[in-house]
Design a protein around this motif. Structure first.
Motif, PDB file in Angstrom:
ATOM      1  N   LEU A 197       3.840   9.863  -5.432  1.00 57.08           N
ATOM      2  CA  LEU A 197       3.352   9.507  -6.769  1.00 57.08           C
ATOM      3  C   LEU A 197       1.953  10.066  -7.027  1.00 57.08           C
ATOM      4  O   LEU A 197       1.618  10.389  -8.174  1.00 57.08           O
ATOM      5  CB  LEU A 197       3.389   7.990  -6.964  1.00 57.08           C
ATOM      6  N   SER A 198       1.155  10.205  -5.989  1.00 64.09           N
ATOM      7  CA  SER A 198      -0.150  10.855  -6.141  1.00 64.09           C
ATOM      8  C   SER A 198       0.033  12.308  -6.554  1.00 64.09           C
ATOM      9  O   SER A 198      -0.726  12.836  -7.371  1.00 64.09           O
ATOM     10  CB  SER A 198      -0.955  10.774  -4.836  1.00 64.09           C
ATOM     11  N   SER A 199       1.060  12.952  -5.995  1.00 72.06           N
ATOM     12  CA  SER A 199       1.314  14.346  -6.377  1.00 72.06           C
ATOM     13  C   SER A 199       1.764  14.436  -7.833  1.00 72.06           C
ATOM     14  O   SER A 199       1.444  15.405  -8.528  1.00 72.06           O
ATOM     15  CB  SER A 199       2.334  14.994  -5.442  1.00 72.06           C
ATOM     16  N   ALA A 200       2.480  13.419  -8.316  1.00 73.86           N
ATOM     17  CA  ALA A 200       2.871  13.391  -9.729  1.00 73.86           C
ATOM     18  C   ALA A 200       1.632  13.264 -10.617  1.00 73.86           C
ATOM     19  O   ALA A 200       1.542  13.919 -11.668  1.00 73.86           O
ATOM     20  CB  ALA A 200       3.840  12.235  -9.992  1.00 73.86           C
ATOM     21  N   MET A 201       0.665  12.451 -10.189  1.00 70.06           N
ATOM     22  CA  MET A 201      -0.588  12.334 -10.942  1.00 70.06           C
ATOM     23  C   MET A 201      -1.339  13.664 -10.946  1.00 70.06           C
ATOM     24  O   MET A 201      -1.939  14.048 -11.949  1.00 70.06           O
ATOM     25  CB  MET A 201      -1.463  11.231 -10.336  1.00 70.06           C
ATOM     26  N   MET A 202      -1.299  14.374  -9.828  1.00 70.32           N
ATOM     27  CA  MET A 202      -1.956  15.675  -9.753  1.00 70.32           C
ATOM     28  C   MET A 202      -1.303  16.661 -10.723  1.00 70.32           C
ATOM     29  O   MET A 202      -1.991  17.412 -11.416  1.00 70.32           O
ATOM     30  CB  MET A 202      -1.902  16.225  -8.326  1.00 70.32           C
ATOM     31  N   LEU A 203       0.018  16.636 -10.776  1.00 64.02           N
ATOM     32  CA  LEU A 203       0.716  17.522 -11.708  1.00 64.02           C
ATOM     33  C   LEU A 203       0.328  17.207 -13.154  1.00 64.02           C
ATOM     34  O   LEU A 203       0.127  18.114 -13.956  1.00 64.02           O
ATOM     35  CB  LEU A 203       2.229  17.415 -11.504  1.00 64.02           C
ATOM     36  N   ASP A 204       0.220  15.919 -13.479  1.00 63.92           N
ATOM     37  CA  ASP A 204      -0.238  15.535 -14.824  1.00 63.92           C
ATOM     38  C   ASP A 204      -1.607  16.136 -15.099  1.00 63.92           C
ATOM     39  O   ASP A 204      -1.849  16.717 -16.152  1.00 63.92           O
ATOM     40  CB  ASP A 204      -0.330  14.012 -14.955  1.00 63.92           C
ATOM     41  N   TYR A 205      -2.505  15.976 -14.154  1.00 64.07           N
ATOM     42  CA  TYR A 205      -3.880  16.466 -14.286  1.00 64.07           C
ATOM     43  C   TYR A 205      -3.903  17.981 -14.495  1.00 64.07           C
ATOM     44  O   TYR A 205      -4.720  18.495 -15.267  1.00 64.07           O
ATOM     45  CB  TYR A 205      -4.664  16.074 -13.024  1.00 64.07           C
ATOM     46  N   PHE A 237      -6.415  13.705  -5.203  1.00 65.49           N
ATOM     47  CA  PHE A 237      -5.286  12.793  -5.303  1.00 65.49           C
ATOM     48  C   PHE A 237      -4.835  12.418  -3.897  1.00 65.49           C
ATOM     49  O   PHE A 237      -4.659  13.278  -3.041  1.00 65.49           O
ATOM     50  CB  PHE A 237      -4.154  13.463  -6.094  1.00 65.49           C
ATOM     51  N   GLU A 238      -4.652  11.123  -3.680  1.00 64.12           N
ATOM     52  CA  GLU A 238      -4.279  10.635  -2.354  1.00 64.12           C
ATOM     53  C   GLU A 238      -3.630   9.275  -2.476  1.00 64.12           C
ATOM     54  O   GLU A 238      -3.770   8.601  -3.487  1.00 64.12           O
ATOM     55  CB  GLU A 238      -5.521  10.528  -1.459  1.00 64.12           C
ATOM     56  N   ALA A 239      -2.920   8.884  -1.442  1.00 60.71           N
ATOM     57  CA  ALA A 239      -2.382   7.535  -1.387  1.00 60.71           C
ATOM     58  C   ALA A 239      -3.541   6.557  -1.251  1.00 60.71           C
ATOM     59  O   ALA A 239      -4.518   6.854  -0.575  1.00 60.71           O
ATOM     60  CB  ALA A 239      -1.431   7.414  -0.204  1.00 60.71           C
ATOM     61  N   VAL A 240      -3.423   5.404  -1.883  1.00 60.29           N
ATOM     62  CA  VAL A 240      -4.487   4.405  -1.799  1.00 60.29           C
ATOM     63  C   VAL A 240      -4.759   4.007  -0.349  1.00 60.29           C
ATOM     64  O   VAL A 240      -5.895   3.769   0.035  1.00 60.29           O
ATOM     65  CB  VAL A 240      -4.137   3.158  -2.661  1.00 60.29           C
ATOM     66  N   HIS A 241      -3.727   3.993   0.475  1.00 59.63           N
ATOM     67  CA  HIS A 241      -3.896   3.549   1.861  1.00 59.63           C
ATOM     68  C   HIS A 241      -4.633   4.553   2.743  1.00 59.63           C
ATOM     69  O   HIS A 241      -4.963   4.258   3.885  1.00 59.63           O
ATOM     70  CB  HIS A 241      -2.556   3.196   2.501  1.00 59.63           C
ATOM     71  N   GLY A 242      -4.880   5.745   2.266  1.00 63.44           N
ATOM     72  CA  GLY A 242      -5.569   6.742   3.077  1.00 63.44           C
ATOM     73  C   GLY A 242      -4.626   7.401   4.064  1.00 63.44           C
ATOM     74  O   GLY A 242      -3.429   7.517   3.820  1.00 63.44           O
ATOM     75  N   THR A 243      -5.151   7.774   5.206  1.00 60.01           N
ATOM     76  CA  THR A 243      -4.359   8.553   6.167  1.00 60.01           C
ATOM     77  C   THR A 243      -3.484   7.728   7.092  1.00 60.01           C
ATOM     78  O   THR A 243      -2.605   8.273   7.743  1.00 60.01           O
ATOM     79  CB  THR A 243      -5.292   9.425   7.035  1.00 60.01           C
ATOM     80  N   LEU A 251       0.798  -1.219   0.000  1.00 61.90           N
ATOM     81  CA  LEU A 251       0.000   0.000   0.000  1.00 61.90           C
ATOM     82  C   LEU A 251       0.834   1.275   0.000  1.00 61.90           C
ATOM     83  O   LEU A 251       0.405   2.308  -0.487  1.00 61.90           O
ATOM     84  CB  LEU A 251      -0.935   0.012   1.214  1.00 61.90           C
ATOM     85  N   GLY A 252       2.023   1.208   0.523  1.00 64.82           N
ATOM     86  CA  GLY A 252       2.874   2.383   0.596  1.00 64.82           C
ATOM     87  C   GLY A 252       3.413   2.847  -0.748  1.00 64.82           C
ATOM     88  O   GLY A 252       4.049   3.894  -0.833  1.00 64.82           O
ATOM     89  N   LEU A 253       3.162   2.078  -1.806  1.00 64.52           N
ATOM     90  CA  LEU A 253       3.696   2.419  -3.121  1.00 64.52           C
ATOM     91  C   LEU A 253       2.648   2.893  -4.119  1.00 64.52           C
ATOM     92  O   LEU A 253       2.996   3.345  -5.202  1.00 64.52           O
ATOM     93  CB  LEU A 253       4.397   1.190  -3.725  1.00 64.52           C
ATOM     94  N   VAL A 254       1.375   2.791  -3.759  1.00 63.65           N
ATOM     95  CA  VAL A 254       0.315   2.971  -4.761  1.00 63.65           C
ATOM     96  C   VAL A 254      -0.387   4.321  -4.640  1.00 63.65           C
ATOM     97  O   VAL A 254      -1.037   4.611  -3.637  1.00 63.65           O
ATOM     98  CB  VAL A 254      -0.708   1.828  -4.660  1.00 63.65           C
ATOM     99  N   PRO A 255      -0.276   5.132  -5.700  1.00 55.78           N
ATOM    100  CA  PRO A 255      -0.978   6.414  -5.712  1.00 55.78           C
ATOM    101  C   PRO A 255      -2.449   6.212  -6.029  1.00 55.78           C
ATOM    102  O   PRO A 255      -2.840   5.164  -6.545  1.00 55.78           O
ATOM    103  CB  PRO A 255      -0.281   7.176  -6.841  1.00 55.78           C
ATOM    104  N   GLY A 256      -3.243   7.211  -5.731  1.00 58.30           N
ATOM    105  CA  GLY A 256      -4.662   7.121  -6.036  1.00 58.30           C
ATOM    106  C   GLY A 256      -5.212   8.448  -6.505  1.00 58.30           C
ATOM    107  O   GLY A 256      -4.673   9.514  -6.203  1.00 58.30           O
ATOM    108  N   ALA A 257      -6.297   8.354  -7.271  1.00 59.32           N
ATOM    109  CA  ALA A 257      -6.962   9.558  -7.764  1.00 59.32           C
ATOM    110  C   ALA A 257      -8.435   9.282  -7.937  1.00 59.32           C
ATOM    111  O   ALA A 257      -8.832   8.163  -8.275  1.00 59.32           O
ATOM    112  CB  ALA A 257      -6.356   9.996  -9.090  1.00 59.32           C
ATOM    113  N   ASN A 258      -9.235  10.276  -7.670  1.00 60.32           N
ATOM    114  CA  ASN A 258     -10.670  10.232  -7.925  1.00 60.32           C
ATOM    115  C   ASN A 258     -10.982  11.412  -8.828  1.00 60.32           C
ATOM    116  O   ASN A 258     -10.781  12.565  -8.447  1.00 60.32           O
ATOM    117  CB  ASN A 258     -11.462  10.360  -6.614  1.00 60.32           C
ATOM    118  N   TYR A 259     -11.440  11.113 -10.035  1.00 62.76           N
ATOM    119  CA  TYR A 259     -11.708  12.148 -11.031  1.00 62.76           C
ATOM    120  C   TYR A 259     -13.199  12.405 -11.141  1.00 62.76           C
ATOM    121  O   TYR A 259     -13.988  11.472 -11.214  1.00 62.76           O
ATOM    122  CB  TYR A 259     -11.178  11.718 -12.409  1.00 62.76           C
TER     123      TYR A 259
END
Length: 164
Positions: free
Chosen positions: A108-116, A85-91, A70-78
């Motif tokens: 990595l979630s922040s990288a997805m946010m930058l892409d967005y 954008f958040e880590a899949v594991h939550g808080t 879980l510590g490696l997986v970014p997440g996004a809700n569009y």
């Protein structure tokens, strides 16, 4: 919808209706337990998964286990008007403030946010730096076999970004 016929049935009814407007995209239904087995044995057979919240939480954890945790997986809700954008594991409140959390999912979630936001080059720089730190294997948190703190991993990624 074989068990929770009303809620899952409504979800499927809506998904089927929306899929009619996107004929070029292949729509396929699968019961969640069979999908989990296929995710483990044939992950390449999936492109996109559309799941209700309960199943999404379970399946995202299963998939995280396949790639290191879980510590490696970014997440996004569009949504139509924005994204979160958040880590899949939550808080992870059980380890908050202890300096032991793996920061990679959030980075990595922040990288997805930058892409967005249209800053793809910046997002790619973060991903490349993160990958280089992981490949080196010297500065890792406990969940992926290391002894480094949250801050040490973050500093290593920042340092790798300055080199790249």
């Amino acid at each position: 919808a074989n068990i929770m016929k009303l809620s899952d049935g409504l979800f499927l009814k809506c998904a089927r209706a929306v899929s009619e407007g996107y004929k070029p995209i292949r729509y396929q239904e699968q019961i969640v337990d069979a999908a989990c087995m296929r995710l483990v044995t044939q992950p390449e057979s999936f492109d996109v998964l559309l799941l209700e919240n309960l199943y999404g939480d379970i399946v995202s954890d299963l998939c995280a286990g396949l790639v290191g945790g879980l510590g490696l997986v970014p997440g996004a809700n569009y949504g139509d008007k924005g994204a979160i954008f958040e880590a899949v594991h939550g808080t992870a409140p059980d380890i908050a403030g202890k300096g032991v959390a793996n920061p990679i999912a959030m980075i990595l979630s922040s990288a997805m946010m930058l892409d967005y936001l249209g800053h793809r080059a910046a997002g790619e720089k973060i991903r490349a730096a993160t990958a280089s730190v992981l490949r080196a294997g010297k500065v890792l948190t406990r969940d992926i076999g290391g002894k480094a703190s949250t801050g040490e991993v973050t500093a290593a990624i920042v340092k790798a970004m300055s080199r790249g």
